[in-house]
Design a protein around this motif. Structure first.
Motif, PDB file in Angstrom:
ATOM      1  N   TRP A 199       0.844  -1.187   0.000  1.00 56.85           N
ATOM      2  CA  TRP A 199       0.000   0.000   0.000  1.00 56.85           C
ATOM      3  C   TRP A 199       0.885   1.244   0.000  1.00 56.85           C
ATOM      4  N   LEU A 200       0.542   2.214  -0.804  1.00 62.02           N
ATOM      5  CA  LEU A 200       1.209   3.503  -0.790  1.00 62.02           C
ATOM      6  C   LEU A 200       0.407   4.471   0.064  1.00 62.02           C
ATOM      7  N   ILE A 201       1.100   5.147   0.995  1.00 63.95           N
ATOM      8  CA  ILE A 201       0.423   6.138   1.835  1.00 63.95           C
ATOM      9  C   ILE A 201       1.281   7.404   1.889  1.00 63.95           C
ATOM     10  N   ASP A 202       0.623   8.525   1.942  1.00 66.58           N
ATOM     11  CA  ASP A 202       1.318   9.804   2.090  1.00 66.58           C
ATOM     12  C   ASP A 202       1.880   9.897   3.506  1.00 66.58           C
ATOM     13  N   ALA A 203       3.133  10.301   3.628  1.00 67.77           N
ATOM     14  CA  ALA A 203       3.771  10.368   4.941  1.00 67.77           C
ATOM     15  C   ALA A 203       3.108  11.375   5.869  1.00 67.77           C
ATOM     16  N   LYS A 204       2.388  12.343   5.284  1.00 65.21           N
ATOM     17  CA  LYS A 204       1.736  13.365   6.097  1.00 65.21           C
ATOM     18  C   LYS A 204       0.220  13.172   6.175  1.00 65.21           C
ATOM     19  N   ALA A 205      -0.244  12.000   5.771  1.00 68.53           N
ATOM     20  CA  ALA A 205      -1.682  11.741   5.782  1.00 68.53           C
ATOM     21  C   ALA A 205      -2.215  11.642   7.212  1.00 68.53           C
ATOM     22  N   ALA A 206      -3.496  11.911   7.368  1.00 69.20           N
ATOM     23  CA  ALA A 206      -4.140  11.772   8.677  1.00 69.20           C
ATOM     24  C   ALA A 206      -4.062  10.318   9.126  1.00 69.20           C
ATOM     25  N   GLY A 207      -3.724  10.125  10.400  1.00 67.62           N
ATOM     26  CA  GLY A 207      -3.618   8.785  10.952  1.00 67.62           C
ATOM     27  C   GLY A 207      -2.229   8.188  10.915  1.00 67.62           C
ATOM     28  N   VAL A 208      -1.252   8.941  10.347  1.00 66.17           N
ATOM     29  CA  VAL A 208       0.140   8.473  10.292  1.00 66.17           C
ATOM     30  C   VAL A 208       0.935   9.131  11.410  1.00 66.17           C
ATOM     31  N   SER A 209       1.657   8.325  12.172  1.00 69.29           N
ATOM     32  CA  SER A 209       2.546   8.878  13.199  1.00 69.29           C
ATOM     33  C   SER A 209       3.830   8.066  13.247  1.00 69.29           C
ATOM     34  N   VAL A 246      -5.543   4.902   7.804  1.00 70.38           N
ATOM     35  CA  VAL A 246      -4.884   5.786   6.844  1.00 70.38           C
ATOM     36  C   VAL A 246      -5.343   5.460   5.425  1.00 70.38           C
ATOM     37  N   GLU A 247      -5.690   6.486   4.685  1.00 67.14           N
ATOM     38  CA  GLU A 247      -6.060   6.291   3.285  1.00 67.14           C
ATOM     39  C   GLU A 247      -4.864   5.749   2.512  1.00 67.14           C
ATOM     40  N   ALA A 248      -5.082   4.671   1.743  1.00 65.05           N
ATOM     41  CA  ALA A 248      -3.974   3.987   1.092  1.00 65.05           C
ATOM     42  C   ALA A 248      -4.352   3.533  -0.304  1.00 65.05           C
ATOM     43  N   LYS A 249      -3.348   3.478  -1.174  1.00 65.01           N
ATOM     44  CA  LYS A 249      -3.513   2.940  -2.524  1.00 65.01           C
ATOM     45  C   LYS A 249      -2.955   1.529  -2.546  1.00 65.01           C
ATOM     46  N   ARG A 250      -3.801   0.574  -2.819  1.00 70.34           N
ATOM     47  CA  ARG A 250      -3.390  -0.826  -2.799  1.00 70.34           C
ATOM     48  C   ARG A 250      -2.674  -1.194  -4.101  1.00 70.34           C
ATOM     49  N   LEU A 251      -1.541  -1.902  -3.957  1.00 70.93           N
ATOM     50  CA  LEU A 251      -0.788  -2.420  -5.087  1.00 70.93           C
ATOM     51  C   LEU A 251      -0.763  -3.938  -5.015  1.00 70.93           C
ATOM     52  N   SER A 252      -0.170  -4.564  -6.001  1.00 66.70           N
ATOM     53  CA  SER A 252      -0.108  -6.022  -6.041  1.00 66.70           C
ATOM     54  C   SER A 252       0.877  -6.554  -5.008  1.00 66.70           C
ATOM     55  N   ALA A 253       0.890  -7.870  -4.854  1.00 70.20           N
ATOM     56  CA  ALA A 253       1.776  -8.515  -3.883  1.00 70.20           C
ATOM     57  C   ALA A 253       3.240  -8.254  -4.231  1.00 70.20           C
TER      58      ALA A 253
END
Length: 352
Positions: free
Chosen positions: A167-177, A197-204
């Motif tokens: 999953w790709l997540i923004d380092a400054k997204a809400a819920g990231v610490s 945290v809002e995330a973009k799902r990628l393949s395995a």
């Protein structure tokens, strides 16, 4: 030298040119003041130098050209990692490359260009080479944690990895610490905590990416100990005691030869491992062999180097101590020597 990790005349020449081009970014005889300046600071890396690394095309070096990479092999990657290790660069080159290897064809263009630094978060135990679980996903959001993320404060994006997906997540997204801890070499690692945290799902992920990272780290340790040994030899030739350079004393000569033997053995094992990796065969055993030897040899060489410098070697002002500190951080990364010896003994397939 790093070029010695390649086999075959044509490839050897290509790697040699690659290493020569790296000298502008990671010189083996460069001043270490910039490295000292970044120690124990946040984010702990030079964005300008990261842009240079990106412009040189180092990122995505193993990815095929169809995925935006350079389409080169493990020998080229290992050679660059060796130069990065020798220069003690704090920039997370191997970690960024691991993220790209794990994503493969899904790697975003801004990660390949260096516009965004994507760092992988895959570990939850202090030692090993196994992808952690424990990530929960619901309605496009993920929760969980990952530990021991190197240079996490510098990340623009995190690649959260588990066995079934990334999953790709923004380092400054809400819920990231982040819970950050300093490392001995002046860098840091962090525990990444995710809470919806809002995330973009990628393949395995491709599991071989971790084997490549382990080999690259072994190569960085090789470069590190080569430079520490060169600095020590210069010191033995210039430090005068009892009316002559201390390098004339046979006891020190014997120890220096032992150090050179350890470096030579590490280089030979790494060359075999790199060649095996590029064939596509099962490389787990020989990767463990190379990483275990590099970790043990780097600790021996850098400790002896500090001792050869005498009392000054133990001070923070002495550059030689920087190599020992970096070796202490890199030696257990992607599996300690003990872990890899145990794994080697438990495997029955693949080149020994």
């Amino acid at each position: 030298m790093a070029a010695a990790l390649a086999t075959g005349e044509d490839r050897l020449e290509g790697v040699r040119l690659l290493v020569e081009s790296a000298a502008g970014i990671a010189p083996r005889d460069g001043d270490l003041k910039p490295v000292r300046h970044l120690r124990f600071g946040r984010p702990g890396m030079d964005r300008g130098r990261w842009s240079e690394i990106s412009a040189m095309g180092w990122l995505g070096i193993r990815l095929p050209e169809t995925a935006g990479g350079a389409g080169l092999g493990m020998a080229e990657y290992a050679a660059l990692a060796s130069e990065v290790g020798a220069a003690l660069l704090p920039e997370p080159f191997i970690e960024a490359q691991l993220a790209l290897d794990l994503m493969g064809k899904d790697a975003p263009a801004e990660a390949l260009s260096g516009d965004k630094l994507v760092l992988p978060a895959w570990l939850d135990t202090p030692d090993g080479l196994t992808l952690a679980g424990g990530i929960t996903e619901a309605e496009g959001r993920i929760s969980g944690r990952r530990r021991f993320v190197p240079m996490a404060a510098a990340a623009d994006v995190f690649l959260v990895v588990s066995t079934e997906a990334c999953w790709l997540i923004d380092a400054k997204a809400a819920g990231v610490s982040l819970e950050i801890e300093s490392t001995l070499d002046g860098g840091h690692t962090a525990t990444l905590i995710l809470d919806g945290v809002e995330a973009k799902r990628l393949s395995a992920p491709d599991a071989r990416a971790l084997e490549a990272a382990a080999l690259a780290t072994a190569s960085a340790l090789l470069g590190l100990m080569e430079r520490a040994f060169a600095i020590t030899l210069d010191y033995l030739k210039t430090r005068v005691q009892f009316g002559q350079p201390i390098g004339y004393f046979q006891a020190l000569q014997h120890k220096a030869v032992d150090m050179e033997i350890e470096i030579g053995l590490t280089r030979a094992v790494l060359r075999d491992a790199v060649e095996t990796f590029d064939t596509g065969d099962d490389c787990r055993r020989i990767t463990s062999r190379a990483k275990a030897r590099a970790a043990d040899a780097a600790m021996l060489v850098t400790r002896q180097a500090v001792q050869f410098h005498g009392a000054i070697g133990y001070t923070d002002e002495a550059d030689i101590g920087l190599f020992l500190r970096r070796a202490m951080v890199l030696a257990p990364r992607y599996g300690s020597a003990g872990f890899h010896r145990q794994r080697y003994g438990g495997l029955r397939e693949g080149r020994p």
